[in-house]
Design an enzyme around this catalytic site. Structure first.
Site, PDB file in Angstrom:
ATOM      1  N   ARG A  19       2.103   6.714  25.639  1.00 56.89           N
ATOM      2  CA  ARG A  19       1.028   6.089  25.492  1.00 56.89           C
ATOM      3  C   ARG A  19      -0.108   6.873  24.159  1.00 56.89           C
ATOM      4  O   ARG A  19      -1.523   6.795  23.755  1.00 56.89           O
ATOM      5  CB  ARG A  19       0.053   5.776  26.310  1.00 56.89           C
ATOM      6  CG  ARG A  19       0.381   5.217  27.813  1.00 56.89           C
ATOM      7  CD  ARG A  19      -0.575   4.759  28.442  1.00 56.89           C
ATOM      8  NE  ARG A  19      -0.255   3.980  29.854  1.00 56.89           N
ATOM      9  CZ  ARG A  19      -0.007   4.205  31.110  1.00 56.89           C
ATOM     10  NH1 ARG A  19       0.465   5.463  30.986  1.00 56.89           N
ATOM     11  NH2 ARG A  19       0.863   3.646  31.979  1.00 56.89           N
TER      12      ARG A  19
ATOM     13  N   LYS B  61      -2.099   1.226  10.340  1.00 52.14           N
ATOM     14  CA  LYS B  61      -0.773   0.545  10.666  1.00 52.14           C
ATOM     15  C   LYS B  61       0.640   1.139  10.980  1.00 52.14           C
ATOM     16  O   LYS B  61       0.908   1.808  10.036  1.00 52.14           O
ATOM     17  CB  LYS B  61      -0.812  -0.920   9.484  1.00 52.14           C
ATOM     18  CG  LYS B  61      -2.108  -1.181   9.318  1.00 52.14           C
ATOM     19  CD  LYS B  61      -2.096  -2.679   8.072  1.00 52.14           C
ATOM     20  CE  LYS B  61      -3.374  -3.618   8.184  1.00 52.14           C
ATOM     21  NZ  LYS B  61      -3.361  -4.377   7.170  1.00 52.14           N
TER      22      LYS B  61
ATOM     23  N   GLU C  67      -1.805   1.269  -7.205  1.00 48.83           N
ATOM     24  CA  GLU C  67      -2.665   1.451  -6.396  1.00 48.83           C
ATOM     25  C   GLU C  67      -3.993   1.695  -6.283  1.00 48.83           C
ATOM     26  O   GLU C  67      -5.228   1.436  -5.579  1.00 48.83           O
ATOM     27  CB  GLU C  67      -2.173   1.542  -4.718  1.00 48.83           C
ATOM     28  CG  GLU C  67      -0.734   0.620  -4.108  1.00 48.83           C
ATOM     29  CD  GLU C  67      -1.716  -0.393  -3.216  1.00 48.83           C
ATOM     30  OE1 GLU C  67      -2.927  -0.527  -3.102  1.00 48.83           O
ATOM     31  OE2 GLU C  67      -0.444  -1.187  -3.495  1.00 48.83           O
TER      32      GLU C  67
ATOM     33  N   LYS D 283     -10.114   4.306   0.616  1.00 48.93           N
ATOM     34  CA  LYS D 283      -9.418   3.313   2.388  1.00 48.93           C
ATOM     35  C   LYS D 283      -9.852   3.817   3.441  1.00 48.93           C
ATOM     36  O   LYS D 283     -10.579   3.023   4.031  1.00 48.93           O
ATOM     37  CB  LYS D 283      -8.033   3.888   1.803  1.00 48.93           C
ATOM     38  CG  LYS D 283      -7.605   2.754   2.674  1.00 48.93           C
ATOM     39  CD  LYS D 283      -5.274   3.057   2.777  1.00 48.93           C
ATOM     40  CE  LYS D 283      -4.869   1.965   3.588  1.00 48.93           C
ATOM     41  NZ  LYS D 283      -3.792   1.843   3.164  1.00 48.93           N
TER      42      LYS D 283
ATOM     43  N   GLU E 226      -9.057  -4.941  10.924  1.00 46.80           N
ATOM     44  CA  GLU E 226      -9.221  -6.643  10.243  1.00 46.80           C
ATOM     45  C   GLU E 226      -9.792  -7.294  11.156  1.00 46.80           C
ATOM     46  O   GLU E 226      -9.647  -8.736  10.455  1.00 46.80           O
ATOM     47  CB  GLU E 226      -7.790  -6.904   9.732  1.00 46.80           C
ATOM     48  CG  GLU E 226      -7.471  -5.697   8.932  1.00 46.80           C
ATOM     49  CD  GLU E 226      -5.631  -5.985   8.376  1.00 46.80           C
ATOM     50  OE1 GLU E 226      -5.244  -6.830   9.539  1.00 46.80           O
ATOM     51  OE2 GLU E 226      -5.358  -5.934   7.608  1.00 46.80           O
TER      52      GLU E 226
ATOM     53  N   ARG F  75     -11.080  -4.958   5.179  1.00 45.68           N
ATOM     54  CA  ARG F  75     -10.505  -5.076   5.347  1.00 45.68           C
ATOM     55  C   ARG F  75      -9.744  -5.328   4.435  1.00 45.68           C
ATOM     56  O   ARG F  75      -8.588  -5.036   3.499  1.00 45.68           O
ATOM     57  CB  ARG F  75      -9.735  -3.997   6.415  1.00 45.68           C
ATOM     58  CG  ARG F  75      -8.427  -3.318   6.524  1.00 45.68           C
ATOM     59  CD  ARG F  75      -7.926  -2.339   7.780  1.00 45.68           C
ATOM     60  NE  ARG F  75      -6.906  -1.549   7.283  1.00 45.68           N
ATOM     61  CZ  ARG F  75      -6.321  -0.854   7.976  1.00 45.68           C
ATOM     62  NH1 ARG F  75      -6.869  -0.735   9.201  1.00 45.68           N
ATOM     63  NH2 ARG F  75      -5.185  -0.206   7.208  1.00 45.68           N
TER      64      ARG F  75
ATOM     65  N   ASN G 217      -6.737  -5.541   0.155  1.00 49.28           N
ATOM     66  CA  ASN G 217      -5.510  -6.971  -0.294  1.00 49.28           C
ATOM     67  C   ASN G 217      -5.495  -7.406  -1.555  1.00 49.28           C
ATOM     68  O   ASN G 217      -5.300  -8.372  -2.623  1.00 49.28           O
ATOM     69  CB  ASN G 217      -5.583  -7.650   0.662  1.00 49.28           C
ATOM     70  CG  ASN G 217      -4.964  -7.383   1.780  1.00 49.28           C
ATOM     71  OD1 ASN G 217      -4.006  -7.153   1.741  1.00 49.28           O
ATOM     72  ND2 ASN G 217      -5.617  -7.842   2.841  1.00 49.28           N
TER      73      ASN G 217
ATOM     74  N   HIS H 140      -3.070  -8.352  -3.382  1.00 49.68           N
ATOM     75  CA  HIS H 140      -1.567  -8.430  -3.011  1.00 49.68           C
ATOM     76  C   HIS H 140      -1.467  -9.994  -2.489  1.00 49.68           C
ATOM     77  O   HIS H 140       0.346 -10.077  -2.326  1.00 49.68           O
ATOM     78  CB  HIS H 140      -1.971  -7.861  -1.568  1.00 49.68           C
ATOM     79  CG  HIS H 140      -1.905  -6.466  -1.778  1.00 49.68           C
ATOM     80  ND1 HIS H 140      -2.904  -5.371  -3.095  1.00 49.68           N
ATOM     81  CD2 HIS H 140      -1.205  -5.443  -1.456  1.00 49.68           C
ATOM     82  CE1 HIS H 140      -2.398  -4.252  -2.848  1.00 49.68           C
ATOM     83  NE2 HIS H 140      -1.272  -3.952  -1.796  1.00 49.68           N
TER      84      HIS H 140
ATOM     85  N   HIS I 146       6.831  -2.705  -6.136  1.00 49.31           N
ATOM     86  CA  HIS I 146       5.821  -3.071  -5.196  1.00 49.31           C
ATOM     87  C   HIS I 146       3.737  -3.038  -6.050  1.00 49.31           C
ATOM     88  O   HIS I 146       3.598  -3.870  -6.567  1.00 49.31           O
ATOM     89  CB  HIS I 146       5.645  -2.781  -3.845  1.00 49.31           C
ATOM     90  CG  HIS I 146       3.867  -2.718  -3.478  1.00 49.31           C
ATOM     91  ND1 HIS I 146       3.333  -3.796  -2.687  1.00 49.31           N
ATOM     92  CD2 HIS I 146       2.766  -1.683  -3.203  1.00 49.31           C
ATOM     93  CE1 HIS I 146       2.274  -3.711  -2.068  1.00 49.31           C
ATOM     94  NE2 HIS I 146       2.050  -3.190  -2.485  1.00 49.31           N
TER      95      HIS I 146
END
Length: 351
Positions: free
Chosen positions: A108, A130, A172, A214, A224, A229, A233, A236, A252
């Site tokens: 956990r 993430k 970025e 960030k 989100e 957040r 994007n 993106h 990317h």
């Protein structure tokens, strides 16, 4: 060497950047498992953590299969790792995605440290909590939000980074400057030569500011749910459509660069942005020799495939897309743009 700490939900996330930043790893206690790509030589980390256990793993999408997570969890379990121990993810996004997910589910939650080895990882992929792995052949179906306790951006990893990969990460950085940080925009405009030759002080500055931007956004909206957040994007929505339309053959950062150009134009055309935003965006991207139109991409994206990808964008809500749009350099707002309107603008930009 520079350091920042940000509280995200219930955890403190410590970010350290600089040459010899790996020395911070000496502070870790307990058993330590280091996961790194097969191709990466872990000697720099082994010098700091000679007693750690090292686990070479495949890189890329092959690693991200959920079955690999179970294999790695079994390794940790059989070797007696407990919640007082640490696992370290070294490498790019596929490693931090997979090992981060492993850390979130093992007992956990076990202490996680991210050590990104590319500029893109240092300013984006390794930050934010993430994690995600693939299931039934579908990308990132299983995942979690799980914050690393420590992120180390060791500048020596960038010494051999090709210029194209440097630009990939700078895309970025430029994103943060356009929607969040006008001071960073000015730094980028004035420090191009120092950044491109990988001057330590210049890289420390832009990496620290990017990470701070960030982490601040993530702290406000980790999962989100508040519409904050979404700012991360910018560029993106179109960028991901470009990647999909080229079967992910376009890097990317390059796809996002064209995406930022298109979405800046949308912001002006729809009346969200002040006049001059597109010119400012083009000036900075061009300064770093990043693409600003689809003709500069190889392969050139098929507009039809890009529009089909937009229809499945995760930011779609019924007949609208929720997208961040810049208002001026360093400021943004959330917009609800009809899907058909966004598709029409995208088609025009990619023709």
């Amino acid at each position: 060497m520079r350091e920042i700490t940000q509280t995200v939900c219930c955890n403190d996330v410590r970010f350290v950047v600089g040459r010899n930043a790996l020395e911070v790893l000496r502070e870790l206690t307990g058993k330590i498992a280091v996961f790194h790509p097969l191709w990466l030589d872990p000697t720099p980390i082994r010098k700091v953590l000679p007693e750690a256990e090292y686990f070479p793993v495949e890189d890329g999408e092959r690693l991200k299969d959920v079955n690999n997570v179970l294999v790695l969890a079994k390794e940790l379990f059989e070797r007696g790792y407990d919640r007082g121990d640490t696992i370290i993810a070294v490498g790019g996004g596929s490693v931090t995605d997979t090992v981060g997910f492993l850390a979130s589910i093992y007992l956990r939650g076990i202490r996680l440290v991210n050590v990104p080895t590319t500029l893109l990882g240092m300013v984006d992929a390794a930050i934010g909590g993430k994690t995600g792995v693939n299931f039934a052949g579908i990308k990132n179906v299983l995942g979690s939000f799980y914050q690393p306790s420590l992120i180390i951006a060791e500048l020596s990893f960038l010494d051999t980074l090709p210029q194209q990969e440097l630009r990939n990460g700078l895309s970025e950085v430029i994103k943060y400057s356009i929607v969040l940080d006008s001071a960073l925009y000015n730094i980028l405009m004035g420090s191009r030569d120092e950044i491109m030759r990988k001057d330590d002080e210049a890289l420390e500055e832009v990496i620290t500011r990017s990470a701070s931007n960030k982490l601040d956004v993530v702290a406000q909206d980790e999962r989100e749910t508040k519409g904050i957040r979404i700012v991360l994007n910018f560029g993106h929505t179109v960028g991901h459509a470009i990647e999909s339309a080229t079967d992910f053959k376009v890097h990317h950062g390059l796809a996002i660069s064209v995406g930022m150009t298109c979405e800046s134009k949308f912001a002006e055309e729809l009346g969200y942005a002040e006049e001059g935003l597109v010119e400012d965006t083009l000036s900075l991207l061009t300064l770093y020799e990043l693409p600003v139109n689809p003709d500069q991409l190889d392969p050139r994206p098929d507009p039809y495939k890009a529009l089909k990808a937009l229809e499945k964008d995760k930011k779609r809500r019924s007949d609208v897309l929720l997208v961040p749009v810049p208002r001026r350099i360093g400021a943004w707002t959330k917009a609800e743009i009809p899907v058909e309107t966004f598709k029409g603008l995208t088609e025009q930009c990619l023709r």
